[in-house]
Design an enzyme around this catalytic site. Structure first.
Site: not given
Length: 257
Positions: A94-96
């Site tokens: 998730h995200s990074m």
């Protein structure tokens, strides 16, 4: 940079899956830790064997320096995972963590000859897209304000001055890694990609999320959910339902060679 590649430090297997089940490697967001995926492990076991990654610089690893280069971190994680590639493996980030999952998947394919069953990319624009983001250059209050805006860390934690001092070095290092990241050279992945995104995520437009399709020669699945950057917390059941179905459907895994 941490050089300790002891798998016990990196991998949290909260609820071991059934024998022969697909390993799902879960990579946290900036400032996140392995414990973020405890509910995922609980919900997916025993059908899926969830391996949550603990980055240096947080929780029980907070005495270690955080890694500020996403490619360095990807190679460390790849090195830790390589002995486990005798069993089917998928990646979720998730995200990074999604950018990191992409780079780990590329290393698995190019250096280990292993094609993951699937890459799940959540809450992150495609590696081929770029935004000029500079949160890592802000003062401490600016970083804290960004965390509050995205609502990824509990409000109680951000209200605790002592806790803030503990987590800020890791958060800043993660933002440095994420915001200075540029995709490694090379062609698209051979593994299928599923993308999850929030329809109102200020960090990812729908077009930026759909651009992940250019990064695979295999199947591509796109799922948008109502919500912002941490839409996952409101739609956990829906997201995990898709993941479980795609990992336990019995579809053949492509070969890297």
């Amino acid at each position: 940079m941490s050089s300790n590649l002891n798998a016990d430090l990196w991998i949290r297997n909260y609820h071991p899956g059934a024998a022969g089940s697909t390993q799902l490697v879960c990579l946290p967001h900036a400032g996140g830790s392995a414990s973020f995926y405890f509910p995922v492990s609980q919900a997916m076991s025993p059908a899926v064997d969830v391996l949550a990654i603990q980055y240096p610089g947080r929780q029980d690893r907070r005495s270690e320096p955080s890694v500020q280069d996403l490619h360095v971190l990807a190679r460390q994680i790849f090195t830790v995972l390589r002995p486990r590639t005798d069993r089917p493996m998928a990646l979720f980030g998730h995200s990074m963590g999604a950018s990191l999952a992409f780079e780990v998947a590329r290393l698995l394919e190019t250096e280990a000859g292993v094609v993951p069953r699937r890459l799940f990319a959540s809450g992150r624009r495609a590696p081929s897209t770029h935004r000029d983001e500079r949160v890592h250059l802000m003062d401490d209050q600016g970083v804290i304000d960004e965390l509050r805006k995205l609502n990824g860390t509990g409000g109680g934690m951000l209200a605790d001055d002592e806790m803030i001092r503990l987590i800020l070095p890791a958060v800043r290092a993660d933002y440095t890694a994420a915001e200075t990241y540029r995709a490694s050279s090379g062609g698209p992945l051979s593994c299928p990609i599923t993308v999850f995104t929030g329809s109102d995520d200020p960090k990812v437009s729908l077009d930026e999320a759909r651009s992940w399709q250019a990064h695979t020669t295999a199947d591509f699945d796109f799922r948008a959910f109502p919500g912002g950057h941490f839409f996952l917390t409101q739609h956990q059941a829906g997201v995990l339902g898709v993941m479980k179905e795609q990992l336990t459907s019995g579809r053949p895994v492509p070969s890297a060679r």
